[in-house]
Design a protein around this motif. Structure first.
Motif, PDB file in Angstrom:
ATOM      1  N   ILE B  11       0.872  -1.184   0.022  1.00  0.00           N
ATOM      2  CA  ILE B  11      -0.070   0.105  -0.073  1.00  0.00           C
ATOM      3  C   ILE B  11       0.903   1.219  -0.029  1.00  0.00           C
ATOM      4  N   ASP B  14       2.520   1.645  -3.295  1.00  0.00           N
ATOM      5  CA  ASP B  14       1.601   1.928  -4.300  1.00  0.00           C
ATOM      6  C   ASP B  14       0.849   3.423  -4.150  1.00  0.00           C
ATOM      7  N   SER B  15       1.081   4.041  -2.872  1.00  0.00           N
ATOM      8  CA  SER B  15       0.249   5.017  -2.744  1.00  0.00           C
ATOM      9  C   SER B  15       1.417   6.274  -2.896  1.00  0.00           C
ATOM     10  N   ARG B  18       0.923   8.396  -5.696  1.00  0.00           N
ATOM     11  CA  ARG B  18      -0.500   8.939  -5.847  1.00  0.00           C
ATOM     12  C   ARG B  18      -0.669  10.083  -4.675  1.00  0.00           C
ATOM     13  N   ILE B  19       0.289  10.221  -3.540  1.00  0.00           N
ATOM     14  CA  ILE B  19       0.383  11.227  -2.757  1.00  0.00           C
ATOM     15  C   ILE B  19       1.275  12.375  -3.319  1.00  0.00           C
ATOM     16  N   THR B 180      -4.067  11.539   0.665  1.00  0.00           N
ATOM     17  CA  THR B 180      -3.818  10.541   1.678  1.00  0.00           C
ATOM     18  C   THR B 180      -5.108  10.129   2.207  1.00  0.00           C
ATOM     19  N   ILE B 183      -7.001   7.400   0.330  1.00  0.00           N
ATOM     20  CA  ILE B 183      -6.407   6.161   0.210  1.00  0.00           C
ATOM     21  C   ILE B 183      -6.673   5.632   1.602  1.00  0.00           C
ATOM     22  N   THR B 187      -8.143   1.899   2.488  1.00  0.00           N
ATOM     23  CA  THR B 187      -7.345   0.729   3.003  1.00  0.00           C
ATOM     24  C   THR B 187      -7.370   0.640   4.418  1.00  0.00           C
ATOM     25  N   LEU B 193      -0.009   5.460   6.270  1.00  0.00           N
ATOM     26  CA  LEU B 193      -0.143   6.404   5.391  1.00  0.00           C
ATOM     27  C   LEU B 193       0.030   7.974   5.691  1.00  0.00           C
ATOM     28  N   GLU B 196       3.478   8.448   6.043  1.00  0.00           N
ATOM     29  CA  GLU B 196       3.973   8.575   4.528  1.00  0.00           C
ATOM     30  C   GLU B 196       3.655  10.047   3.978  1.00  0.00           C
TER      31      GLU B 196
END
Lengths: 250, 227
Positions: B11, B14-15, B18-19, B180, B183, B187, B193, B196
Motif C-alpha cells: 500500500i 503504491d500510494s 499518488r500522494i 492520503t 487512500i 485501505t 499512510l 508517509e
C-alpha cells in the motif's frame, strides 16, 4: 570681509513644550571655518540639523549662496535644493552599510546628480586619496575602524562639491588616536578653502583650525569671536566658566 | 519493532506516487504562488506603515489585526463557504490561493516592517544629505539592508505555508493530505499512510531549508563574516 556663504536668522525650534533654540543668528563666510562650542544640551546639534532640514525649525530663515529659504515652510523642492548645496558629516558616520567605500562616495553623485559612473568614480577616488582612504575603496564600512569610516564620510561630503560642509561632533565617537586622523583630514579640507560649520568638543581644533568660534548655551548664542580672541581673551563670564571646565585651554 | 506486513508495504509503495503527484501539482504551486503574492502584499503593507502614510497605515494595522487574530482554517471557510452567500463563488484552488496570500501577507508584512525599522535612521538621513529622494533611499539603501535580515524569517514563513496548504483539503482542494485521506478511507491503514505523507512534507521542508542556506550564502553580506 569675504562674501557671506551661509546666514541663519531667527532660528527657533521646540521639542514639545521645551524650546531648545531661542532665535539663533549665525553667519559663515566663504572659505571660513566656524566652530560651534558649548555644553551638552545647548542646541548645537539641533541648529545644524535645522540648517539641513533634518529637523524642521519652527521659525527662521536660511540664506545659502545668495538664495533664501524659510526654514519652517520650505517646500520639498527647496529642501532638496539646500541639501544639494550642503553636505553633512555625522557623529556616527552613517556610511551606507550595503555599499563599499567607493560606493558610499559615488552614490550621491550617480543617483542624486545623475553623473556618469566613470566620472563619479574618478571624483570619488580622488576624494578618498585626499583623506588617505584610497587603498580601501573596495572595503565595506563594517570592515573599517571608526576613524576610517569617518574619513570616508568626509570624502563622501567633499565629493558632492558642496558650498558648505556641516560637521556634527565628528570625533565624539572616536578614541584619541582615531580623533587625530579625522581632525587631520578636516584640517586639510579647511586649508583647501572649504567652508565648514563644525559642532565640536575638540578645543584644539576650534583654536587652531577654526577661524571663528560661536559659543552656545541654553539655546542661545552667548558669544562669537575670532578663535584666538575667544580662547586668549574671553570677555564673557560664561565662556570663561566653560573654558575652565573643558580643561583650561584658555 | 512492529513488522511491516507485505500488504502495508505494498500500500505504501503504491500510494507514494499518488500522494507525491498532488504534492507537485497542488501543494507546491499553491505554496509558491501564494507566497509570491503574499510578498507583494507584505511589501506594500510594510512600506505604508514605515512611511506612516495616514489612513493607509490604519487600514494596514486593521488588516494585520484581523488576519493574525483569526484561524487560517476559519478564513478558508469564510471565503470558500461564506462568500457564495454574496454571490461570490470561487473554485477551491483560487479560493485557497487568495486566503493563503492574504494570510501569509499579513505575517510577512510584520517581518518586513520590523526589518526596515531595524535599519538605523542614520541611513535615511545620510541618504537625504547626499541629495537622494525618499524613494531612491528606500530602493537602494534601506530595502537591500532590510531584506537581507528579513530573509531567514521569510523563509520560515514559506516553510510554514507549505505545511499549512494541508488545510486546503478542508475546502476540497485535492492536495497531498486529501489524496492520503482518500487512500486511507479505502485501505483503513491510517498510521502508515499519514506517516508517509508526513515524511513527504518533511522532504519538501528539508529541500526548502537547504535552498534557504544556499540563498543566504548567495545574498550579499556587505562585508560581514558569517560563521
Amino acid at each position: 570681509m569675504a562674501q557671506e556663504m551661509l546666514t541663519l536668522e531667527g532660528v527657533r525650534k521646540s521639542f514639545g513644550d521645551v524650546e531648545v533654540l531661542h532665535g539663533i543668528d549665525l553667519t559663515v563666510h566663504r572659505g571660513e571655518v566656524v566652530a560651534i562650542l558649548g555644553p551638552s544640551g545647548s542646541g548645537k546639534t539641533t541648529l545644524l540639523r535645522c540648517a539641513n532640514f533634518l529637523e524642521r525649525a519652527d521659525a527662521g530663515t536660511l540664506a545659502l549662496g545668495g538664495e533664501s529659504f524659510d526654514l519652517a515652510h520650505a517646500t520639498k523642492r527647496e529642501v532638496a535644493a539646500v541639501r544639494k548645496k550642503t553636505a553633512f558629516v555625522f557623529q556616527s558616520y552613517n556610511l551606507f552599510r550595503n555599499r563599499t567605500v567607493l560606493g558610499n562616495v559615488t552614490e550621491g553623485l550617480i543617483v542624486a546628480r545623475k553623473m556618469p559612473r566613470a566620472q563619479a568614480e574618478k571624483i570619488a577616488r580622488d576624494c578618498l586619496e585626499r583623506v588617505g582612504m584610497g587603498d580601501r575603496a573596495d572595503a565595506y564600512p563594517v570592515q573599517l575602524s571608526g576613524g576610517q569610516q569617518q574619513r570616508v564620510a568626509i570624502a563622501r561630503a567633499m565629493a558632492t562639491d558642496p558650498e558648505i560642509i556641516y560637521f556634527d561632533e565628528p570625533t565624539s565617537a572616536l578614541d584619541p588616536e582615531l580623533t587625530i586622523e579625522v581632525l587631520g583630514s578636516m584640517r586639510r579640507l579647511a586649508e583647501d578653502g572649504m567652508t565648514m560649520l563644525v559642532v565640536t568638543h575638540e578645543m584644539g581644533f576650534a583654536r587652531n583650525v577654526a577661524d571663528r568660534v560661536v559659543f552656545m548655551e541654553g539655546g542661545s548664542v552667548v558669544a562669537t569671536a575670532p578663535s584666538a580672541e575667544f580662547f586668549e581673551h574671553p570677555d564673557n563670564d560664561r565662556v570663561r566658566a566653560f573654558l575652565r571646565t573643558v580643561g583650561g585651554e584658555g | 519493532m512492529v513488522p511491516v506486513s507485505d500488504r502495508v508495504a505494498e500500500i505504501l509503495l503504491d500510494s507514494f506516487s499518488r500522494i507525491l503527484i498532488p504534492g507537485l501539482t497542488a501543494t507546491i504551486p499553491l505554496a509558491l504562488i501564494s507566497f509570491a503574492i503574499a510578498l507583494v502584499i507584505a511589501m506594500a503593507v510594510a512600506l505604508v506603515q514605515y512611511a506612516k502614510v495616514p489612513v493607509l497605515t490604519q487600514i494596514a494595522r486593521f488588516y494585520i489585526w484581523i488576519i493574525r487574530g483569526t484561524p487560517l482554517l476559519v478564513q478558508l471557510y469564510v471565503v470558500f463557504y461564506g462568500l457564495p452567500d454574496f454571490g461570490i463563488v470561487l473554485d477551491p484552488f483560487p479560493a485557497a490561493i487568495i486566503v493563503f496570500s492574504i494570510n501569509t501577507g499579513a505575517y510577512s508584512a510584520e517581518t518586513i516592517r520590523g526589518a526596515l525599522e531595524a535599519v538605523p535612521s542614520g541611513q535615511l538621513e545620510a541618504g537625504y544629505c547626499v541629495g537622494m529622494s525618499y524613494m531612491q533611499i528606500m530602493r537602494r539603501i534601506l530595502l537591500p539592508q532590510a531584506m537581507r535580515s528579513a530573509f531567514p524569517p521569510l523563509s520560515n514563513e514559506l516553510i510554514a505555508l507549505v505545511k499549512d496548504t494541508s488545510l486546503a483539503a478542508n475546502i476540497t482542494v485535492l492536495e497531498m493530505l486529501m489524496a492520503t485521506q482518500q487512500i486511507v478511507s479505502r485501505t483503513y491503514e491510517a498510521l502508515p499512510l499519514y506517516l508517509e505523507v508526513a515524511a513527504i512534507y518533511l522532504l519538501f521542508s528539508t529541500v526548502l531549508t537547504w535552498l534557504q542556506g544556499i540563498g543566504e550564502k548567495k545574498l550579499a553580506s556587505f562585508g560581514m563574516e558569517r560563521g
